[in-house]
Design a protein around this motif. Structure first.
Motif, PDB file in Angstrom:
ATOM      1  N   SER A 110       6.217  -3.418 -11.131  1.00 41.04           N
ATOM      2  CA  SER A 110       5.182  -4.163 -10.408  1.00 41.04           C
ATOM      3  C   SER A 110       4.112  -3.225  -9.840  1.00 41.04           C
ATOM      4  CB  SER A 110       5.808  -4.990  -9.283  1.00 41.04           C
ATOM      5  OG  SER A 110       6.529  -4.164  -8.397  1.00 41.04           O
ATOM      6  N   THR A 111       4.487  -2.030  -9.451  1.00 41.27           N
ATOM      7  CA  THR A 111       3.520  -1.064  -8.918  1.00 41.27           C
ATOM      8  C   THR A 111       2.590  -0.592 -10.026  1.00 41.27           C
ATOM      9  OG1 THR A 111       5.046  -0.325  -7.210  1.00 41.27           O
ATOM     10  CG2 THR A 111       3.216   1.143  -7.737  1.00 41.27           C
ATOM     11  N   VAL A 112       3.167  -0.100 -11.102  1.00 39.47           N
ATOM     12  CA  VAL A 112       2.373   0.488 -12.188  1.00 39.47           C
ATOM     13  C   VAL A 112       1.449  -0.539 -12.835  1.00 39.47           C
ATOM     14  CG1 VAL A 112       2.500   1.645 -14.437  1.00 39.47           C
ATOM     15  CG2 VAL A 112       4.080   2.288 -12.616  1.00 39.47           C
ATOM     16  N   PHE A 113       1.940  -1.738 -13.041  1.00 37.73           N
ATOM     17  CA  PHE A 113       1.128  -2.739 -13.730  1.00 37.73           C
ATOM     18  C   PHE A 113       0.256  -3.560 -12.773  1.00 37.73           C
ATOM     19  CE2 PHE A 113       3.843  -1.382 -17.080  1.00 37.73           C
ATOM     20  CZ  PHE A 113       3.032  -1.451 -18.198  1.00 37.73           C
ATOM     21  N   SER A 114       0.208  -3.149 -11.496  1.00 36.34           N
ATOM     22  CA  SER A 114      -0.709  -3.808 -10.560  1.00 36.34           C
ATOM     23  C   SER A 114      -2.115  -3.230 -10.658  1.00 36.34           C
ATOM     24  CB  SER A 114      -0.195  -3.676  -9.113  1.00 36.34           C
ATOM     25  OG  SER A 114      -0.275  -2.338  -8.667  1.00 36.34           O
ATOM     26  N   PHE A 115      -2.266  -2.056 -11.295  1.00 34.33           N
ATOM     27  CA  PHE A 115      -3.572  -1.421 -11.432  1.00 34.33           C
ATOM     28  C   PHE A 115      -4.359  -2.081 -12.533  1.00 34.33           C
ATOM     29  CE2 PHE A 115      -0.592   2.232 -10.459  1.00 34.33           C
ATOM     30  CZ  PHE A 115      -0.695   2.083  -9.086  1.00 34.33           C
ATOM     31  N   ARG A 116      -5.540  -2.587 -12.189  1.00 36.84           N
ATOM     32  CA  ARG A 116      -6.411  -3.235 -13.157  1.00 36.84           C
ATOM     33  C   ARG A 116      -7.837  -2.779 -12.913  1.00 36.84           C
ATOM     34  NH1 ARG A 116      -2.318  -6.613 -12.363  1.00 36.84           N
ATOM     35  NH2 ARG A 116      -1.524  -7.918 -14.014  1.00 36.84           N
ATOM     36  N   LEU A 152       0.834  -1.194   0.000  1.00 33.11           N
ATOM     37  CA  LEU A 152       0.000   0.000   0.000  1.00 33.11           C
ATOM     38  C   LEU A 152       0.873   1.251   0.000  1.00 33.11           C
ATOM     39  CD1 LEU A 152      -2.827   1.191   0.081  1.00 33.11           C
ATOM     40  CD2 LEU A 152      -2.781   0.943   2.575  1.00 33.11           C
ATOM     41  N   ASP A 153       1.996   1.194   0.698  1.00 30.74           N
ATOM     42  CA  ASP A 153       2.923   2.333   0.735  1.00 30.74           C
ATOM     43  C   ASP A 153       3.471   2.636  -0.657  1.00 30.74           C
ATOM     44  OD1 ASP A 153       4.427   4.354   2.211  1.00 30.74           O
ATOM     45  OD2 ASP A 153       6.186   3.117   1.714  1.00 30.74           O
ATOM     46  N   GLU A 154       3.800   1.602  -1.432  1.00 29.12           N
ATOM     47  CA  GLU A 154       4.306   1.811  -2.791  1.00 29.12           C
ATOM     48  C   GLU A 154       3.240   2.440  -3.687  1.00 29.12           C
ATOM     49  OE1 GLU A 154       7.537  -1.791  -3.341  1.00 29.12           O
ATOM     50  OE2 GLU A 154       5.397  -2.307  -3.237  1.00 29.12           O
ATOM     51  N   ILE A 155       2.014   1.999  -3.532  1.00 36.98           N
ATOM     52  CA  ILE A 155       0.921   2.566  -4.323  1.00 36.98           C
ATOM     53  C   ILE A 155       0.663   4.014  -3.908  1.00 36.98           C
ATOM     54  CG2 ILE A 155      -1.569   2.411  -4.761  1.00 36.98           C
ATOM     55  CD1 ILE A 155      -1.184  -0.671  -4.648  1.00 36.98           C
ATOM     56  N   ALA A 156       0.645   4.279  -2.604  1.00 33.77           N
ATOM     57  CA  ALA A 156       0.437   5.645  -2.117  1.00 33.77           C
ATOM     58  C   ALA A 156       1.551   6.563  -2.607  1.00 33.77           C
ATOM     59  CB  ALA A 156       0.356   5.655  -0.593  1.00 33.77           C
ATOM     60  N   GLN A 157       2.771   6.087  -2.593  1.00 28.68           N
ATOM     61  CA  GLN A 157       3.906   6.887  -3.078  1.00 28.68           C
ATOM     62  C   GLN A 157       3.733   7.198  -4.561  1.00 28.68           C
ATOM     63  OE1 GLN A 157       6.289   8.345  -1.340  1.00 28.68           O
ATOM     64  NE2 GLN A 157       7.201   9.211  -3.166  1.00 28.68           N
ATOM     65  N   PHE A 158       3.285   6.221  -5.338  1.00 27.31           N
ATOM     66  CA  PHE A 158       3.075   6.452  -6.767  1.00 27.31           C
ATOM     67  C   PHE A 158       1.996   7.514  -6.983  1.00 27.31           C
ATOM     68  CE2 PHE A 158       0.939   5.571 -10.826  1.00 27.31           C
ATOM     69  CZ  PHE A 158       2.013   5.786 -11.680  1.00 27.31           C
ATOM     70  N   PHE A 159       0.877   7.399  -6.306  1.00 27.50           N
ATOM     71  CA  PHE A 159      -0.223   8.342  -6.497  1.00 27.50           C
ATOM     72  C   PHE A 159       0.037   9.714  -5.887  1.00 27.50           C
ATOM     73  CE2 PHE A 159      -3.285   4.604  -6.956  1.00 27.50           C
ATOM     74  CZ  PHE A 159      -3.341   4.736  -8.326  1.00 27.50           C
ATOM     75  N   TYR A 160       0.614   9.754  -4.684  1.00 25.41           N
ATOM     76  CA  TYR A 160       0.669  10.994  -3.931  1.00 25.41           C
ATOM     77  C   TYR A 160       2.071  11.511  -3.651  1.00 25.41           C
ATOM     78  CZ  TYR A 160      -4.050   9.313  -3.239  1.00 25.41           C
ATOM     79  OH  TYR A 160      -5.311   8.827  -3.454  1.00 25.41           O
ATOM     80  N   GLY A 161       3.097  10.731  -3.979  1.00 25.83           N
ATOM     81  CA  GLY A 161       4.465  11.170  -3.741  1.00 25.83           C
ATOM     82  C   GLY A 161       4.880  12.271  -4.705  1.00 25.83           C
ATOM     83  N   SER A 162       5.960  12.913  -4.392  1.00 23.44           N
ATOM     84  CA  SER A 162       6.433  14.014  -5.230  1.00 23.44           C
ATOM     85  C   SER A 162       6.982  13.482  -6.553  1.00 23.44           C
ATOM     86  CB  SER A 162       7.507  14.816  -4.500  1.00 23.44           C
ATOM     87  OG  SER A 162       8.622  13.991  -4.236  1.00 23.44           O
ATOM     88  N   GLY A 163       7.022  14.369  -7.505  1.00 19.75           N
ATOM     89  CA  GLY A 163       7.558  14.065  -8.823  1.00 19.75           C
ATOM     90  C   GLY A 163       7.851  15.360  -9.547  1.00 19.75           C
ATOM     91  N   GLU A 164       8.363  15.243 -10.728  1.00 18.26           N
ATOM     92  CA  GLU A 164       8.678  16.410 -11.547  1.00 18.26           C
ATOM     93  C   GLU A 164       7.410  16.860 -12.276  1.00 18.26           C
ATOM     94  OE1 GLU A 164      11.054  17.238 -15.725  1.00 18.26           O
ATOM     95  OE2 GLU A 164      11.445  15.384 -14.632  1.00 18.26           O
ATOM     96  N   VAL A 165       7.040  18.122 -12.102  1.00 12.05           N
ATOM     97  CA  VAL A 165       5.868  18.649 -12.802  1.00 12.05           C
ATOM     98  C   VAL A 165       6.196  18.730 -14.292  1.00 12.05           C
ATOM     99  CG1 VAL A 165       4.342  20.649 -13.100  1.00 12.05           C
ATOM    100  CG2 VAL A 165       5.034  19.929 -10.805  1.00 12.05           C
ATOM    101  N   VAL A 166       5.273  18.225 -15.107  1.00 18.35           N
ATOM    102  CA  VAL A 166       5.431  18.210 -16.556  1.00 18.35           C
ATOM    103  C   VAL A 166       4.273  18.995 -17.162  1.00 18.35           C
ATOM    104  CG1 VAL A 166       5.563  16.753 -18.617  1.00 18.35           C
ATOM    105  CG2 VAL A 166       6.528  15.934 -16.457  1.00 18.35           C
ATOM    106  N   LEU A 167       4.597  19.913 -18.066  1.00 24.93           N
ATOM    107  CA  LEU A 167       3.555  20.721 -18.688  1.00 24.93           C
ATOM    108  C   LEU A 167       2.747  19.891 -19.667  1.00 24.93           C
ATOM    109  CD1 LEU A 167       5.521  24.031 -19.363  1.00 24.93           C
ATOM    110  CD2 LEU A 167       4.035  23.460 -17.424  1.00 24.93           C
ATOM    111  N   ALA A 189       5.283   4.345 -18.934  1.00 25.92           N
ATOM    112  CA  ALA A 189       3.844   4.110 -19.052  1.00 25.92           C
ATOM    113  C   ALA A 189       3.143   5.347 -18.521  1.00 25.92           C
ATOM    114  CB  ALA A 189       3.422   2.874 -18.266  1.00 25.92           C
ATOM    115  N   VAL A 190       1.872   5.501 -18.861  1.00 28.52           N
ATOM    116  CA  VAL A 190       1.073   6.619 -18.368  1.00 28.52           C
ATOM    117  C   VAL A 190      -0.074   6.072 -17.547  1.00 28.52           C
ATOM    118  CG1 VAL A 190      -0.556   8.434 -19.051  1.00 28.52           C
ATOM    119  CG2 VAL A 190       1.633   8.268 -20.182  1.00 28.52           C
ATOM    120  N   TYR A 191      -0.306   6.718 -16.423  1.00 26.62           N
ATOM    121  CA  TYR A 191      -1.493   6.470 -15.613  1.00 26.62           C
ATOM    122  C   TYR A 191      -2.262   7.795 -15.586  1.00 26.62           C
ATOM    123  CZ  TYR A 191      -4.676   5.853 -11.791  1.00 26.62           C
ATOM    124  OH  TYR A 191      -5.822   5.787 -11.058  1.00 26.62           O
TER     125      TYR A 191
END
Length: 134
Positions: free
Chosen positions: A127-133, A5-20, A72-74
Motif C-alpha cells: 500500500s505504501t509503494v503503490f500509493s505514489f502516483r 505520512l510516517d510510513e511514507i517517510a520511513q520508505f523514503f528516508y529510513g535505513s535499508g541495505e545499500v545495493v551497488l 518494485a523500484v522507486y
C-alpha cells in the motif's frame, strides 16, 4: 487502505541495505541492456530504492502464478527514458518486477530500469509503494 505520512517517510528516508548500482558510463549500461533485452524500452534512473514488498503468502502465490516478483523500484530521478514517458528529473515508480537477475537492471513487463549509482533495498508495504502516483 490509507498510508500514513510516517510510513511514507520511513520508505523514503529510513535505513535499508545499500545495493551497488552501475558506476560506469551510461552509454555502456544502455548498450548492455539493449544486448540483454533486445527491443525492450529502458528507463535510466538514479537515487533508487528496491522495495521488497511485504505480502501475505496468498498474495505472494498470486504474483508468482502471474510470473511477477514481489518487488518494485522507486527512483527519485529519471535520467533518460527511451520512450520519453518520463521527463528527466522526474520521479518514477515501476510496476512489479519480472526479473532482477542482472544487478544493474530491474525488468518489468514493459520496461528495463537501469540502476545508476548505488541504491537502497528495503522492505515496504504494498500500500505504501503503490500509493505514489504522478
Amino acid at each position: 487502505m490509507s498510508v500514513t505520512l510516517d510510513e511514507i517517510a520511513q520508505f523514503f528516508y529510513g535505513s535499508g541495505e545499500v545495493v551497488l548500482g552501475w558506476h560506469g558510463a551510461q552509454e555502456e549500461l544502455i548498450a548492455l541492456a539493449e544486448q540483454t533485452f533486445p527491443g525492450k524500452p529502458f528507463c535510466l534512473v538514479k537515487q533508487w530504492i528496491i522495495a521488497d514488498l511485504q505480502l501475505t503468502q496468498a498474495e505472494q502465490d498470486r504474483l508468482a502464478s502471474m510470473g511477477l516478483l514481489p518487488k518494485a523500484v522507486y527512483a527519485h530521478e529519471v535520467v533518460e527514458d527511451s520512450r520519453r514517458r518520463f521527463a528527466p528529473g522526474h520521479w518514477v515508480r515501476a510496476n512489479f518486477g519480472i526479473s532482477h537477475d542482472h544487478p544493474y537492471m530491474f525488468e518489468t513487463k514493459s520496461t528495463v530500469y537501469l540502476l545508476l549509482g548505488d541504491g537502497v533495498r528495503k522492505p515496504a508495504a504494498l500500500s505504501t509503494v503503490f500509493s505514489f502516483r504522478a
